[in-house]
Scaffold this active site. Structure first.
Site, short mmCIF file in Angstrom:
data_model
loop_
_atom_site.label_atom_id
_atom_site.label_comp_id
_atom_site.label_asym_id
_atom_site.label_seq_id
_atom_site.Cartn_x
_atom_site.Cartn_y
_atom_site.Cartn_z
N GLY A 1 -21.29 -16.84 -3.97
CA GLY A 1 -22.59 -17.65 -3.75
C GLY A 1 -22.84 -18.32 -5.22
O GLY A 1 -21.38 -18.64 -5.60
N GLU A 2 -23.56 -18.18 -6.20
CA GLU A 2 -23.78 -18.90 -7.37
C GLU A 2 -24.12 -17.34 -8.74
O GLU A 2 -25.04 -17.03 -8.21
CB GLU A 2 -24.81 -20.26 -7.28
CG GLU A 2 -24.94 -20.84 -8.25
CD GLU A 2 -24.39 -20.24 -10.16
OE1 GLU A 2 -23.61 -20.50 -10.77
OE2 GLU A 2 -25.98 -20.60 -9.77
N CYS B 1 -15.97 -12.42 -5.12
CA CYS B 1 -16.21 -13.94 -5.33
C CYS B 1 -17.41 -13.70 -6.39
O CYS B 1 -17.68 -12.57 -7.50
CB CYS B 1 -16.45 -14.64 -4.61
SG CYS B 1 -16.33 -16.58 -4.93
N ILE C 1 -12.92 -20.59 -3.35
CA ILE C 1 -13.87 -21.04 -2.88
C ILE C 1 -14.28 -21.21 -4.96
O ILE C 1 -14.65 -19.79 -5.49
CB ILE C 1 -14.59 -21.04 -2.62
CG1 ILE C 1 -14.47 -21.09 -1.25
CG2 ILE C 1 -15.66 -22.09 -2.61
CD1 ILE C 1 -14.94 -20.59 -0.08
N HIS D 1 -12.52 -14.29 -0.73
CA HIS D 1 -13.93 -14.52 0.26
C HIS D 1 -13.34 -13.88 2.28
O HIS D 1 -13.15 -15.07 3.36
CB HIS D 1 -14.31 -16.03 0.85
CG HIS D 1 -15.47 -16.35 -0.40
ND1 HIS D 1 -16.48 -15.96 -0.12
CD2 HIS D 1 -15.00 -17.09 -1.56
CE1 HIS D 1 -16.78 -16.83 -1.25
NE2 HIS D 1 -16.39 -17.11 -2.28
N GLU E 1 -14.99 -12.09 4.54
CA GLU E 1 -15.93 -12.82 5.43
C GLU E 1 -16.18 -14.46 6.16
O GLU E 1 -16.30 -14.63 6.99
CB GLU E 1 -17.31 -12.51 4.92
CG GLU E 1 -18.02 -14.00 3.89
CD GLU E 1 -17.46 -14.10 2.61
OE1 GLU E 1 -16.55 -12.88 1.98
OE2 GLU E 1 -17.22 -14.89 1.37
N1 GLN Z 1 -17.63 -20.16 -9.34
C1 GLN Z 1 -19.11 -19.11 -8.23
C2 GLN Z 1 -19.52 -18.10 -9.82
O1 GLN Z 1 -19.60 -18.22 -11.05
C3 GLN Z 1 -18.25 -18.21 -7.71
C4 GLN Z 1 -18.34 -19.22 -6.16
C5 GLN Z 1 -18.18 -18.10 -4.68
O2 GLN Z 1 -18.62 -17.36 -4.61
N2 GLN Z 1 -17.37 -18.54 -3.90
O3 GLN Z 1 -20.47 -17.65 -9.56
#
Ligand code: GLN
Length: 193
Positions: free
Chosen positions: A50-51, A82, A137, A174, A176
């Site tokens: 996510g972020e 991620c 991603i 990822h 999932e």
């Molecule tokens: N670039 C995102 C971050 O720094 C991570 C991207 C992701 O979880 N797909 O939070």
């Protein structure tokens, strides 16, 4: 009868629904985790992509960090994918977010961002016999590991994309959304070990 493993997915932000969907293919009880009291029953926890600054902000707001660390001390497994990997690292090459320091690695965010935002490739993964499709991603990579950390996967150029320390797993990609549930199976086996 053997009790089923209790596996939770941290559902504060990001693609927790896709992890929950993957886990539903296995003989485990799956929990959507929204507050720290729900951690109590868990044998394993996934922090999704996510972020990472948002996820970490929410981890702090709902007071998850110490509760997660306490559970790990009592044998809970943990998997960060991620943004989840960013949140559990010991150190980042960026100043935000402040990671929780659960796995002895240094991570660099948005590593591929300058070249390509997202891509997929087949990778070898130690402990999984066939090659798996990995979807990246805006992915982070692992830039340093301590001796107690096992490297499970690298890209052909040597970039580290999966690591494990005891029952803590980190992947920059990822699984999932890859269509293959092999890494989820790996994590469930780790959880039950
Ligand atoms: N670039 C995102 C971050 O720094 C991570 C991207 C992701 O979880 N797909 O939070």
């Amino acid at each position: 009868m053997v009790n089923k493993a209790q596996v939770g997915v941290l559902a504060l932000q990001g693609d927790f629904a896709e992890h929950i969907e993957m886990l539903s293919n296995f003989d485990v009880d799956v929990h959507k985790i929204k507050n720290k009291s729900q951690l109590e029953k868990l044998d394993g926890l996934i922090i999704p992509g996510g972020e990472s600054t948002t996820i970490k902000k929410l981890i702090d707001r709902y007071d998850f960090e110490n509760a997660i660390k306490e559970k790990i001390n009592h044998g809970m497994s943990l998997w960060g994918t991620c943004a989840g990997l960013i949140c559990i690292a010991n150190k980042l090459t960026e100043k935000d977010p402040i990671p929780m320091g659960i796995i002895d690695v240094e991570v660099s965010r948005n590593w591929f961002g300058r070249q390509v935002d997202s891509f997929e490739t087949n990778i070898e993964f130690k402990g999984i016999t066939e090659n798996i499709k990995a979807v990246f991603i805006r992915a982070p990579i692992v830039t340093k590991v301590k001796n107690n950390v096992e490297i499970l996967s690298k890209l052909t150029d040597g970039t580290i994309v999966a690591v494990k320390q005891d029952k803590i797993l980190g992947t920059s990609f990822h699984p999932e959304i890859s269509g293959s549930s092999k890494v989820h199976e790996f994590f469930i086996n780790l959880t039950s070990s």
